[in-house]
Scaffold this motif. Structure first.
Motif, PDB file in Angstrom:
ATOM      1  N   ASP A  42       0.873  -1.275  -0.084  1.00 38.64           N
ATOM      2  CA  ASP A  42       0.109  -0.063  -0.049  1.00 38.64           C
ATOM      3  C   ASP A  42       0.944   1.171  -0.028  1.00 38.64           C
ATOM      4  O   ASP A  42       2.234   1.303   0.353  1.00 38.64           O
ATOM      5  N   ARG A  43       0.319   2.388  -0.403  1.00 37.75           N
ATOM      6  CA  ARG A  43       0.780   3.699  -0.250  1.00 37.75           C
ATOM      7  C   ARG A  43      -0.125   4.682   0.446  1.00 37.75           C
ATOM      8  O   ARG A  43      -1.391   4.690   0.041  1.00 37.75           O
ATOM      9  N   SER A  44       0.282   5.498   1.470  1.00 38.73           N
ATOM     10  CA  SER A  44      -0.539   6.810   1.880  1.00 38.73           C
ATOM     11  C   SER A  44       0.295   7.832   0.925  1.00 38.73           C
ATOM     12  O   SER A  44       1.508   7.799   0.601  1.00 38.73           O
ATOM     13  N   TYR A  45      -0.364   9.116   1.368  1.00 38.39           N
ATOM     14  CA  TYR A  45       0.292  10.329   0.606  1.00 38.39           C
ATOM     15  C   TYR A  45       0.142  11.370   1.685  1.00 38.39           C
ATOM     16  O   TYR A  45      -0.623  11.664   2.138  1.00 38.39           O
ATOM     17  N   LEU A  46       1.485  12.232   1.538  1.00 35.21           N
ATOM     18  CA  LEU A  46       1.390  13.639   2.014  1.00 35.21           C
ATOM     19  C   LEU A  46       1.469  14.734   1.146  1.00 35.21           C
ATOM     20  O   LEU A  46       2.424  14.498   0.215  1.00 35.21           O
ATOM     21  N   VAL A  47       0.584  15.492   0.876  1.00 33.69           N
ATOM     22  CA  VAL A  47       0.401  16.499  -0.211  1.00 33.69           C
ATOM     23  C   VAL A  47       0.790  17.859   0.339  1.00 33.69           C
ATOM     24  O   VAL A  47       0.013  18.262   1.414  1.00 33.69           O
ATOM     25  N   SER A  48       1.686  18.644  -0.048  1.00 30.32           N
ATOM     26  CA  SER A  48       1.804  19.999   0.666  1.00 30.32           C
ATOM     27  C   SER A  48       1.981  21.008  -0.531  1.00 30.32           C
ATOM     28  O   SER A  48       2.422  20.623  -1.699  1.00 30.32           O
ATOM     29  N   ASP A  49       1.881  22.207  -0.017  1.00 31.02           N
ATOM     30  CA  ASP A  49       2.035  23.421  -0.982  1.00 31.02           C
ATOM     31  C   ASP A  49       3.243  24.306  -0.283  1.00 31.02           C
ATOM     32  O   ASP A  49       3.621  25.539  -0.608  1.00 31.02           O
ATOM     33  N   GLY A  50       4.063  23.408   0.430  1.00 34.21           N
ATOM     34  CA  GLY A  50       5.326  24.112   1.063  1.00 34.21           C
ATOM     35  C   GLY A  50       4.990  24.606   2.352  1.00 34.21           C
ATOM     36  O   GLY A  50       5.857  24.912   3.382  1.00 34.21           O
ATOM     37  N   THR A  51       3.763  24.493   3.000  1.00 38.04           N
ATOM     38  CA  THR A  51       3.200  25.344   4.127  1.00 38.04           C
ATOM     39  C   THR A  51       2.320  24.435   4.983  1.00 38.04           C
ATOM     40  O   THR A  51       2.280  23.995   6.043  1.00 38.04           O
ATOM     41  N   THR A  52       1.206  24.146   3.947  1.00 41.67           N
ATOM     42  CA  THR A  52      -0.125  23.552   4.530  1.00 41.67           C
ATOM     43  C   THR A  52       0.013  22.024   3.845  1.00 41.67           C
ATOM     44  O   THR A  52       0.551  21.755   2.802  1.00 41.67           O
ATOM     45  N   ALA A  53      -0.529  20.850   4.386  1.00 43.95           N
ATOM     46  CA  ALA A  53      -0.703  19.578   4.069  1.00 43.95           C
ATOM     47  C   ALA A  53      -1.715  18.967   4.213  1.00 43.95           C
ATOM     48  O   ALA A  53      -2.576  19.304   5.374  1.00 43.95           O
ATOM     49  N   PHE A  54      -2.145  17.929   3.401  1.00 39.82           N
ATOM     50  CA  PHE A  54      -2.977  17.043   3.709  1.00 39.82           C
ATOM     51  C   PHE A  54      -2.707  15.617   3.365  1.00 39.82           C
ATOM     52  O   PHE A  54      -1.541  15.321   2.905  1.00 39.82           O
ATOM     53  N   VAL A  55      -3.314  14.605   4.055  1.00 36.36           N
ATOM     54  CA  VAL A  55      -3.006  13.316   3.899  1.00 36.36           C
ATOM     55  C   VAL A  55      -3.998  12.388   3.612  1.00 36.36           C
ATOM     56  O   VAL A  55      -5.145  12.594   3.896  1.00 36.36           O
ATOM     57  N   VAL A  56      -3.578  11.400   2.815  1.00 29.96           N
ATOM     58  CA  VAL A  56      -4.561  10.492   2.226  1.00 29.96           C
ATOM     59  C   VAL A  56      -4.415   9.199   2.606  1.00 29.96           C
ATOM     60  O   VAL A  56      -3.029   8.738   2.202  1.00 29.96           O
ATOM     61  N   ASP A  57      -5.320   8.325   3.194  1.00 33.40           N
ATOM     62  CA  ASP A  57      -5.267   6.879   3.519  1.00 33.40           C
ATOM     63  C   ASP A  57      -3.948   6.847   4.384  1.00 33.40           C
ATOM     64  O   ASP A  57      -3.161   5.826   4.057  1.00 33.40           O
ATOM     65  N   PRO A  58      -3.721   7.395   5.489  1.00 34.99           N
ATOM     66  CA  PRO A  58      -2.398   7.103   6.353  1.00 34.99           C
ATOM     67  C   PRO A  58      -2.606   5.697   7.159  1.00 34.99           C
ATOM     68  O   PRO A  58      -3.724   5.281   7.467  1.00 34.99           O
ATOM     69  N   GLN A  59      -1.355   5.070   7.083  1.00 37.94           N
ATOM     70  CA  GLN A  59      -1.448   3.783   7.972  1.00 37.94           C
ATOM     71  C   GLN A  59      -1.205   3.963   9.147  1.00 37.94           C
ATOM     72  O   GLN A  59      -1.346   5.140   9.826  1.00 37.94           O
ATOM     73  N   ARG A  60      -1.301   3.135  10.209  1.00 40.19           N
ATOM     74  CA  ARG A  60      -1.504   3.289  11.633  1.00 40.19           C
ATOM     75  C   ARG A  60      -0.290   3.976  12.252  1.00 40.19           C
ATOM     76  O   ARG A  60      -0.539   4.512  13.126  1.00 40.19           O
ATOM     77  N   ASP A  61       0.624   3.397  11.913  1.00 37.66           N
ATOM     78  CA  ASP A  61       1.936   4.134  12.520  1.00 37.66           C
ATOM     79  C   ASP A  61       2.144   5.533  11.779  1.00 37.66           C
ATOM     80  O   ASP A  61       3.016   5.676  10.963  1.00 37.66           O
ATOM     81  N   ILE A  62       1.456   6.492  12.659  1.00 38.87           N
ATOM     82  CA  ILE A  62       1.562   7.775  12.066  1.00 38.87           C
ATOM     83  C   ILE A  62       2.733   8.581  12.391  1.00 38.87           C
ATOM     84  O   ILE A  62       2.829   9.587  12.076  1.00 38.87           O
ATOM     85  N   ASP A  63       3.732   8.038  13.009  1.00 42.93           N
ATOM     86  CA  ASP A  63       5.163   8.703  13.303  1.00 42.93           C
ATOM     87  C   ASP A  63       5.574   9.000  11.987  1.00 42.93           C
ATOM     88  O   ASP A  63       6.464   9.996  12.001  1.00 42.93           O
ATOM     89  N   ARG A  64       5.419   8.054  11.125  1.00 43.74           N
ATOM     90  CA  ARG A  64       6.240   8.243   9.780  1.00 43.74           C
ATOM     91  C   ARG A  64       5.660   9.476   9.031  1.00 43.74           C
ATOM     92  O   ARG A  64       6.372  10.198   8.502  1.00 43.74           O
ATOM     93  N   VAL A  65       4.453   9.808   9.279  1.00 43.89           N
ATOM     94  CA  VAL A  65       3.782  10.989   8.515  1.00 43.89           C
ATOM     95  C   VAL A  65       4.217  12.280   9.362  1.00 43.89           C
ATOM     96  O   VAL A  65       4.511  13.252   8.822  1.00 43.89           O
ATOM     97  N   LEU A  66       3.971  12.129  10.563  1.00 49.99           N
ATOM     98  CA  LEU A  66       4.511  13.151  11.395  1.00 49.99           C
ATOM     99  C   LEU A  66       6.019  13.592  11.252  1.00 49.99           C
ATOM    100  O   LEU A  66       6.407  14.800  11.377  1.00 49.99           O
ATOM    101  N   GLY A  67       6.872  12.835  11.251  1.00 50.91           N
ATOM    102  CA  GLY A  67       8.174  12.874  10.937  1.00 50.91           C
ATOM    103  C   GLY A  67       8.586  13.638   9.612  1.00 50.91           C
ATOM    104  O   GLY A  67       9.477  14.527   9.583  1.00 50.91           O
ATOM    105  N   LEU A  68       7.837  12.939   8.621  1.00 48.70           N
ATOM    106  CA  LEU A  68       7.893  13.879   7.271  1.00 48.70           C
ATOM    107  C   LEU A  68       7.315  15.488   7.275  1.00 48.70           C
ATOM    108  O   LEU A  68       8.156  15.983   6.944  1.00 48.70           O
ATOM    109  N   ALA A  69       6.173  15.484   7.986  1.00 47.50           N
ATOM    110  CA  ALA A  69       5.902  16.758   7.974  1.00 47.50           C
ATOM    111  C   ALA A  69       6.705  17.717   8.834  1.00 47.50           C
ATOM    112  O   ALA A  69       6.910  18.951   8.303  1.00 47.50           O
ATOM    113  N   GLY A  70       7.279  17.114   9.902  1.00 50.70           N
ATOM    114  CA  GLY A  70       7.826  17.890  10.876  1.00 50.70           C
ATOM    115  C   GLY A  70       8.889  18.400  10.165  1.00 50.70           C
ATOM    116  O   GLY A  70       9.530  19.554  10.345  1.00 50.70           O
TER     117      GLY A  70
END
Length: 452
Positions: free
Chosen positions: A14-42
């Protein structure tokens, strides 16, 4: 500039997606281990303001609610889904302004589920993109049978209509970002493509190149078994799962491991199949960390059975714990890292031979052995060794009584499933040989083949 970052989970396909305009972001279909998403966004200094679910997932536990709670983001789930948590309901035609340069339009694309949505990203200065979840995939579509056979006939026709709706409404240059199709059993078939567009899919995807009858017949004929743990995913996702607890499990010594095995608990050895065959704690089962641990362990283990993990290193155990949390196996009773000698105490180690198909050809000339094929039904029907016994791996625990006494040579397509099966057979007291070879070499090795 809009950036779309794919967050791969190859073990589940599977794939989830982090989409941003450089400042704001949205996420599509995140997996349960959200630390991966938070790490990328941070790391990018992004503020996540919206989380979108394309559907109530059947192959993993979502991280959507946990991510929304952690970030304060709006959590968009189809308003028709009977969830038991607060969400921002969304339906066909809704447009969500994510930021000054991004907006997302929801499109109903039923087929994988009845309430499936796709999300079209619209942004100035770039071609649109569509996040298709389990609808239109790269060279395929999501499978329509996960809600049970009573709904498959209707859903497969809706899947066809949804794919055509996407192809008719969206321009050819629109890029497609599916969640499934990279090895997930949620995909009707698999594709090697890593990127695609609406225009390309019009040329290569059966759902867009065939008429409805041909597509339906071909897709249904190609469906095979899917993991048993899928039955637990939708209820978990409708309830609103929390983020996983990835705290290290308690360390077990050899005495505790032996007691757990004797009590009927599962003690799983994550080492490679080569290492496991050479020496292992008697009664342990081999699900190598170099393969699809979560898929096959989740498929075979009786749901709720106490589980302990053994690995070469603590990192190997931690990685497996993360994989299993993605499918809702949260409780790891105990763990140990090191060597089988450390885990067995004074007890002798178990072992079994490994062989290739050439050796199987030779041994069949000298003595009678059982050849056990643990591949799935469609694989068996296409081609198999004449005279072999067929028990798909996911049925083996319930059908152990069908395996004859005496020497058993077990094989699959490439060796991983055969090692799992060999460990199950060895734990049950069988004399087993694991065929660690590519099945495509069986005929050239001199084995007579048959097909159903």
């Amino acid at each position: 500039m809009i950036e779309i970052i794919a967050i791969d989970t190859p073990s589940l396909g599977d794939r989830s997606y982090l989409v941003s305009d450089g400042t704001t972001a949205f996420v599509v279909d995140p997996q349960r281990d959200i630390d991966r998403v938070l790490g990328l966004a941070g790391a990018r200094g992004l503020r996540i303001t919206h989380v979108f679910e394309t559907h109530i997932h059947n192959d993993y536990v979502t991280g959507g609610l946990a991510l929304a709670c952690a970030t304060g983001a709006a959590y968009h789930v189809n308003g028709a889904d009977p969830v038991s948590f607060e969400r921002t309901p969304v339906e066909d035609g809704d447009v969500i302004d994510v930021g000054p340069g991004m907006r997302v339009r929801a499109m109903a694309t039923p087929g994988h589920t009845f309430t499936h949505l796709s999300y079209v990203l619209e942004a100035p200065g770039r071609s649109s993109a569509v996040f298709t979840g389990g609808s239109l995939l790269h060279g395929s579509t999501g499978r329509p049978d996960l809600l049970g056979p009573a709904h498959t006939g209707e859903l497969v026709k809706r899947q066809y209509a949804s794919a055509h709706r996407l192809a008719e409404v969206l321009p050819d240059e629109v890029e497609i970002y599916p969640t499934h199709g990279f090895g997930s059993f949620c995909s009707a078939s698999q594709s090697e493509a890593d990127r695609s567009t609406i225009g390309r899919e019009k040329q290569v995807n059966p759902v867009l190149t065939q008429d409805e009858r041909a597509y339906v017949d071909e897709l249904l004929a190609g469906l095979d078994a899917y993991p048993a743990y899928y039955a637990h995913m939708a209820p978990a996702n409708l309830a609103g799962p929390a983020a996983p607890d990835l705290t290290d499990p308690a360390t077990a010594d050899s005495a505790e491991l032996r007691l757990r095995i004797e009590a009927g608990e599962w003690v799983v050895d994550l080492r490679s199949r080569t290492a496991f065959a050479a020496g292992h704690v008697v009664g342990t089962l081999n699900f190598g960390a170099d393969g699809s641990v979560a898929t096959y362990l989740g498929w075979l283990i009786p749901w709720g059975t106490a589980l302990s993990l053994l690995g070469d290193t603590a990192d190997q155990v931690a990685d497996a714990q993360r994989e299993l949390a993605r499918i809702g196996i949260d409780r790891i009773e105990a763990a140990a890292s090191g060597t089988p000698e450390m885990w067995s105490g004074d007890a002798p180690l178990g072992s079994f031979p490994r062989a290739d198909f050439g050796e199987l050809t030779l041994v069949r000339h000298h003595r009678p052995v059982t050849v056990l094929d643990v591949r799935r039904n469609l694989e068996w029907a296409q081609n198999h060794i004449d005279g072999a016994l067929h028990i798909p791996l996911h049925e083996l625990l319930d059908r152990l009584g069908e395996v004859p006494a005496g020497e058993v040579w077990v094989h699959c397509q490439a060796g991983y499933r055969a090692s799992i099966a060999a460990s199950i057979l060895a734990a049950a007291g069988h004399l087993v040989v694991a065929v660690d070879d590519e099945f495509d070499r069986a005929a050239s090795a001199g084995l007579r083949m048959a097909a159903d």
